[in-house]
Design a protein around this motif. Structure first.
Motif, short mmCIF file in Angstrom:
data_model
loop_
_atom_site.label_atom_id
_atom_site.label_comp_id
_atom_site.label_asym_id
_atom_site.label_seq_id
_atom_site.Cartn_x
_atom_site.Cartn_y
_atom_site.Cartn_z
N ILE A 152 0.84 -1.20 0.00
CA ILE A 152 0.00 0.00 0.00
C ILE A 152 0.87 1.25 0.00
N LEU A 153 1.89 1.27 0.85
CA LEU A 153 2.73 2.46 0.98
C LEU A 153 3.66 2.66 -0.22
N ASP A 154 4.17 1.57 -0.78
CA ASP A 154 5.09 1.65 -1.91
C ASP A 154 4.31 1.50 -3.21
N ASP A 155 3.36 2.40 -3.44
CA ASP A 155 2.51 2.28 -4.61
C ASP A 155 3.26 2.51 -5.92
N SER A 156 4.42 3.15 -5.86
CA SER A 156 5.20 3.38 -7.08
C SER A 156 6.11 2.20 -7.39
N LYS A 157 6.13 1.20 -6.52
CA LYS A 157 6.95 0.00 -6.66
C LYS A 157 8.44 0.35 -6.78
N TYR B 105 8.47 8.95 4.05
CA TYR B 105 7.91 8.87 5.39
C TYR B 105 6.80 9.88 5.63
N GLY B 106 6.73 10.92 4.86
CA GLY B 106 5.58 11.82 4.93
C GLY B 106 4.30 11.11 4.48
N GLU B 107 4.43 10.30 3.44
CA GLU B 107 3.29 9.53 2.96
C GLU B 107 2.83 8.52 4.00
N PHE B 108 3.81 7.94 4.70
CA PHE B 108 3.47 6.99 5.75
C PHE B 108 2.63 7.67 6.82
#
Length: 119
Positions: free
Chosen positions: A59-64, A70-73
């Motif tokens: 989910i967090l690494d949507d760009s693969k 960490y802001g997105e987290f």
């Protein structure tokens, strides 16, 4: 699961985690590797089952890219700031810009004394 755990543990863990992320990000890229992210969760006793970790990572690494900003987290866990907080951050940022005369990113006490009198 992680969101619930973080919300129960409180602000100290959240701010500590953010500080930890910034400290291990030596290049100041704003990104964490999978190993760094997993280690951070361990350090703060937020270990989750491997299957749940893999789901969270996807989910967090949507760009693969095999790294997570960490802001997105923090946004994924806590959501966007409400309008009150956004306005408050804008006010604080404006005040900080006024104090940071040299635009260095830090404000020495001498510069604060020039602008503020506590009498």
């Amino acid at each position: 699961i992680l969101r619930e755990t973080l919300c129960k543990r409180g602000v100290c863990v959240i701010t500590g985690l953010g500080k930890y992320f910034r400290n291990i990000d030596k290049k100041r890229s704003g990104f964490l590797s999978r190993a760094d992210f997993k280690e951070a969760l361990k350090v703060f006793h937020l270990e989750i089952p491997e299957g749940d970790f893999e789901s969270l990572w996807l989910i967090l690494d949507d760009s693969k890219s095999d790294k997570v900003e960490y802001g997105e987290f923090t946004r994924a866990v806590f959501g966007e700031m409400n309008e009150y907080r956004k306005a408050f951050v804008r006010k604080v940022s404006f005040a900080y810009m006024k104090l940071d005369f040299n635009k260095t990113g830090s404000v020495p006490m001498v510069d604060i004394r020039k602008c503020y009198c506590a009498k």
